[in-house]
Design a protein around this motif. Structure first.
Motif, PDB file in Angstrom:
ATOM      1  N   GLY A 276      15.520  -1.018   6.836  1.00  0.00           N
ATOM      2  CA  GLY A 276      16.570  -1.010   5.819  1.00  0.00           C
ATOM      3  C   GLY A 276      16.221  -0.172   4.615  1.00  0.00           C
ATOM      4  N   VAL A 277      14.988  -0.279   4.146  1.00  0.00           N
ATOM      5  CA  VAL A 277      14.556   0.519   2.999  1.00  0.00           C
ATOM      6  C   VAL A 277      14.540   2.000   3.349  1.00  0.00           C
ATOM      7  CG1 VAL A 277      12.479   1.093   1.672  1.00  0.00           C
ATOM      8  CG2 VAL A 277      13.340  -1.253   1.696  1.00  0.00           C
ATOM      9  N   THR A 278      14.163   2.351   4.561  1.00  0.00           N
ATOM     10  CA  THR A 278      14.210   3.758   4.977  1.00  0.00           C
ATOM     11  C   THR A 278      15.636   4.281   4.928  1.00  0.00           C
ATOM     12  OG1 THR A 278      12.253   3.486   6.379  1.00  0.00           O
ATOM     13  CG2 THR A 278      13.681   5.371   6.848  1.00  0.00           C
TER      14      THR A 278
ATOM     15  N   LEU B 269      12.018   0.561  -4.099  1.00  0.00           N
ATOM     16  CA  LEU B 269      12.415   0.249  -2.722  1.00  0.00           C
ATOM     17  C   LEU B 269      11.179  -0.009  -1.858  1.00  0.00           C
ATOM     18  CD1 LEU B 269      15.365   2.732  -2.048  1.00  0.00           C
ATOM     19  CD2 LEU B 269      15.502   0.241  -2.232  1.00  0.00           C
ATOM     20  N   ASN B 270      10.150   0.810  -2.025  1.00  0.00           N
ATOM     21  CA  ASN B 270       8.906   0.561  -1.303  1.00  0.00           C
ATOM     22  C   ASN B 270       8.312  -0.793  -1.678  1.00  0.00           C
ATOM     23  OD1 ASN B 270       8.886   2.967   0.135  1.00  0.00           O
ATOM     24  ND2 ASN B 270       7.631   4.046  -1.352  1.00  0.00           N
TER      25      ASN B 270
ATOM     26  N   GLU C  76       0.809  -1.218   0.000  1.00  0.00           N
ATOM     27  CA  GLU C  76       0.000   0.000   0.000  1.00  0.00           C
ATOM     28  C   GLU C  76       0.848   1.276   0.000  1.00  0.00           C
ATOM     29  OE1 GLU C  76      -2.659  -0.513   3.390  1.00  0.00           O
ATOM     30  OE2 GLU C  76      -2.612  -2.682   3.024  1.00  0.00           O
ATOM     31  N   THR C  77       2.138   1.161  -0.265  1.00  0.00           N
ATOM     32  CA  THR C  77       3.027   2.319  -0.221  1.00  0.00           C
ATOM     33  C   THR C  77       3.185   2.931  -1.610  1.00  0.00           C
ATOM     34  OG1 THR C  77       5.056   1.068  -0.671  1.00  0.00           O
ATOM     35  CG2 THR C  77       4.312   1.150   1.620  1.00  0.00           C
ATOM     36  N   PRO C  78       3.702   4.170  -1.711  1.00  0.00           N
ATOM     37  CA  PRO C  78       3.911   4.794  -3.026  1.00  0.00           C
ATOM     38  C   PRO C  78       4.829   3.948  -3.910  1.00  0.00           C
ATOM     39  CG  PRO C  78       4.123   6.421  -1.274  1.00  0.00           C
ATOM     40  CD  PRO C  78       4.034   5.091  -0.598  1.00  0.00           C
ATOM     41  N   GLY C  79       4.357   3.587  -5.080  1.00  0.00           N
ATOM     42  CA  GLY C  79       5.131   2.760  -6.002  1.00  0.00           C
ATOM     43  C   GLY C  79       4.775   1.293  -5.971  1.00  0.00           C
ATOM     44  N   ASP C  80       4.093   0.849  -4.923  1.00  0.00           N
ATOM     45  CA  ASP C  80       3.759  -0.564  -4.770  1.00  0.00           C
ATOM     46  C   ASP C  80       2.919  -1.093  -5.914  1.00  0.00           C
ATOM     47  OD1 ASP C  80       4.599  -2.332  -2.743  1.00  0.00           O
ATOM     48  OD2 ASP C  80       3.674  -1.099  -1.218  1.00  0.00           O
TER      49      ASP C  80
ATOM     50  N   THR D 293      10.791  10.022   1.537  1.00  0.00           N
ATOM     51  CA  THR D 293       9.337   9.863   1.507  1.00  0.00           C
ATOM     52  C   THR D 293       8.959   8.671   2.373  1.00  0.00           C
ATOM     53  OG1 THR D 293       9.332  10.683  -0.764  1.00  0.00           O
ATOM     54  CG2 THR D 293       7.315   9.616   0.029  1.00  0.00           C
ATOM     55  N   SER D 294       8.111   8.903   3.357  1.00  0.00           N
ATOM     56  CA  SER D 294       7.724   7.834   4.271  1.00  0.00           C
ATOM     57  C   SER D 294       6.785   6.854   3.570  1.00  0.00           C
ATOM     58  CB  SER D 294       7.048   8.412   5.512  1.00  0.00           C
ATOM     59  OG  SER D 294       5.794   8.977   5.169  1.00  0.00           O
ATOM     60  N   PHE D 295       6.514   5.746   4.225  1.00  0.00           N
ATOM     61  CA  PHE D 295       5.638   4.735   3.637  1.00  0.00           C
ATOM     62  C   PHE D 295       4.211   5.229   3.441  1.00  0.00           C
ATOM     63  CE2 PHE D 295       8.779   1.596   5.527  1.00  0.00           C
ATOM     64  CZ  PHE D 295       9.303   1.222   4.297  1.00  0.00           C
TER      65      PHE D 295
END
Length: 521
Positions: A417-419, A458-459, A199-203, A512-514
């Motif tokens: 890790g992605v953050t 990454l997201n 549900e994150t940006p780019g997912d 950009t946060s999740f």
């Protein structure tokens, strides 16, 4: 004597090379002051109030609580003396109380004492809050269970065939009937384009699988293609009463996963579930970091202070050594935060245990408060037609790990890790030469339909790792979604502790946060 004098003069000259902007005493005092002020900053936020979903208090027989490895009766209901012994150990934290817990088999609880760990960087793991997960009898929980059933039923469907496969269409239709399904939607509806995604940006842009799980990994002077051992189709574990109860009690599995054929690229849910079965803690984030470092300076975050320098390049700070370290060091801290929530707050039961409740209820052996949305689901009919029971068909012979479900450890590690990767690399940069796996996973093909960015992929990587565990049957959607956010919080606190420690002209970490918010630390 003259030679001795010359030698002494030389030693005096050598001492002159101990250069730096601060005398040793002032440097020492500033270092101590920085550490002290950083530590004191963690006293300022109000103390958190952790809230569970109430299942442990609501059900005297503990049907809504994690109890794997403890002894259970024939219906999979935990021995209450054993459960209260487990609670006593969690309350005291004493080794002798843990050693006194009655066990149902040979498997052990997974490191519950880690829930009491302290760390010296970032917030204390007991100070971070999580929302309450769905309750046992809720429509929300019923929807998450149905999604897990459908994930299991569709493990062998290639992601490339999601738009046309009849099982995928059946899953879409069924989940749209649920009154409180909270997975992603295209407009108002669940569709094959968003089914089982994060549900994150780019997912929801591009292929189901992240580029960072397909592209070759540069590993020093070697290159590692991301082809993995191929589990044979149509395998399912814990689908009988005997096997389910044996594993729930902590028994060793009598079967093992069968592999066959050539190694292949991840192309379906079974492959993804197997990847997150054997990966080490921060493997996927390490691989992504190595890929991004290969791009060179153009992939670095625009705020990197060395991008504008004519004489220096980053390495120990704001370079490869710095980024690799932060990806790795965030992993254990994320697990500490997860273990506190798992054992000391929520103790949420695993989907495999809930499915056992469904089986006992539908077959009339027991009566449990299972929401009608799930009891009317087409997923239950499909599972019964295929396996002759209502147990969740597991991807792993041993079923879930022996620690509670909420949050998912994989999700917390991936979130942290992605953050870390997003703060060091340029999120808006387009991924070069994107690919996608062929329908059978035997090869990679060019992908040209949409632009894919570092941040979006990454997201997507984080969600693949987090929700891939749902496809295995060992987690719920909220375990992954909220686990990513907890991992992100862990990373943020680590970054905040370090942000004033750099001598470079640095404007702060931005990412950009999740949830899509642009943050600057």
């Amino acid at each position: 004597m003259e030679n001795k004098k010359d030698a002494n003069s030389g030693m005096a000259d050598l001492h002159a090379f101990a250069t730096g902007p601060l005398p040793a005493v002032e440097r020492r005092d500033r270092a101590i002051d920085y550490r002290t002020q950083t530590a004191m900053s963690h006293q300022r936020p109000p103390l958190p109030h952790h809230v569970c979903n109430g299942d442990e208090m609501n059900y005297a027989n503990k049907i809504g609580s994690f109890s794997k490895t403890l002894p259970h009766n024939a219906f999979g209901e935990v021995d209450l003396d054993a459960y209260y012994s487990f609670l006593r150990a969690l309350t005291t934290g004493q080794r002798e109380d843990y050693e006194a817990i009655p066990m149902g088999g040979t498997r052990k609880l997974a490191n519950p004492q880690a829930a009491y760990c302290y760390d010296l960087v970032g917030a204390d793991c007991h100070q971070m809050l999580m929302p309450t997960p769905p309750a046992f009898s809720s429509a929300w929980n019923a929807a998450e269970m149905a999604e897990d059933y459908w994930r299991a039923l569709t493990r062998d469907v290639s992601f490339a065939e999601y738009d046309q496969h009849p099982l995928i269409q059946a899953a879409v239709c069924d989940l749209n009937r649920f009154s409180d399904y909270r997975g992603p939607r295209a407009g108002k509806d669940v569709t094959s384009d968003v089914l089982f995604r994060g549900e994150t940006p780019g997912d929801q842009t591009g292929p189901f699988i992240s580029q960072f799980l397909w592209k070759d990994i540069p590993y020093g002077s070697a290159v590692i293609p991301q082809r993995y051992a191929a589990p044979v189709a149509d395998q399912a574990f814990m689908t009988t009463q005997e096997e389910w109860l044996h594993i729930l009690n902590g028994g060793a599995p009598a079967k093992q996963t069968t592999f066959g054929g050539e190694p292949r690229y991840i192309h379906n849910g079974r492959d993804l579930a197997e990847f997150v079965h054997h990966d080490f803690t921060y493997q996927s984030c390490l691989s992504a970091c190595l890929m991004l470092l290969q791009y060179g300076q153009k992939a670095l975050d625009p705020a990197n202070p060395y991008l504008s320098s004519h004489t220096q390049g980053g390495f120990v700070s704001f370079g490869a050594a710095h980024i690799l370290d932060f990806v790795a060091r965030s992993a254990r801290a994320a697990l500490e935060a997860a273990w506190f929530q798992k054992f000391l707050v929520h103790r949420r039961l695993r989907p495999e245990a809930f499915a056992g409740r469904v089986h006992q209820h539908v077959t009339g052996r027991r009566t449990y408060p299972i929401h009608d949305d799930l009891l009317a689901s087409e997923a239950l009919k499909e599972v019964y037609n295929r396996y002759g029971s209502y147990f969740l068909p597991m991807a792993y012979p041993e079923g879930s790990p022996t620690h509670p479900a909420y949050p998912a450890g994989h999700a917390c590690i991936a979130g942290a890790g992605v953050t870390m990767l997003k703060v060091f690399f340029h999120e808006d940069m387009e991924i070069e030469a994107p690919v996608m796996a062929s329908a059978d996973g035997s090869s990679l093909e060019p992908y040209t339909a949409t632009e894919l960015t570092i941040g979006g992929e990454l997201n997507k990587l984080a969600s693949n790792i987090a929700l891939g565990r749902d496809t295995a049957g060992v987690h719920w959607r909220t375990d992954g979604v909220e686990g990513l956010k907890l991992g992100e919080s862990v990373a943020i606190h680590i970054l905040q502790d370090y942000k004033e420690s750099y001598p470079e002209a640095f404007s702060g970490f931005t990412f950009t946060s999740f949830d899509g918010t642009k943050l600057t630390l």
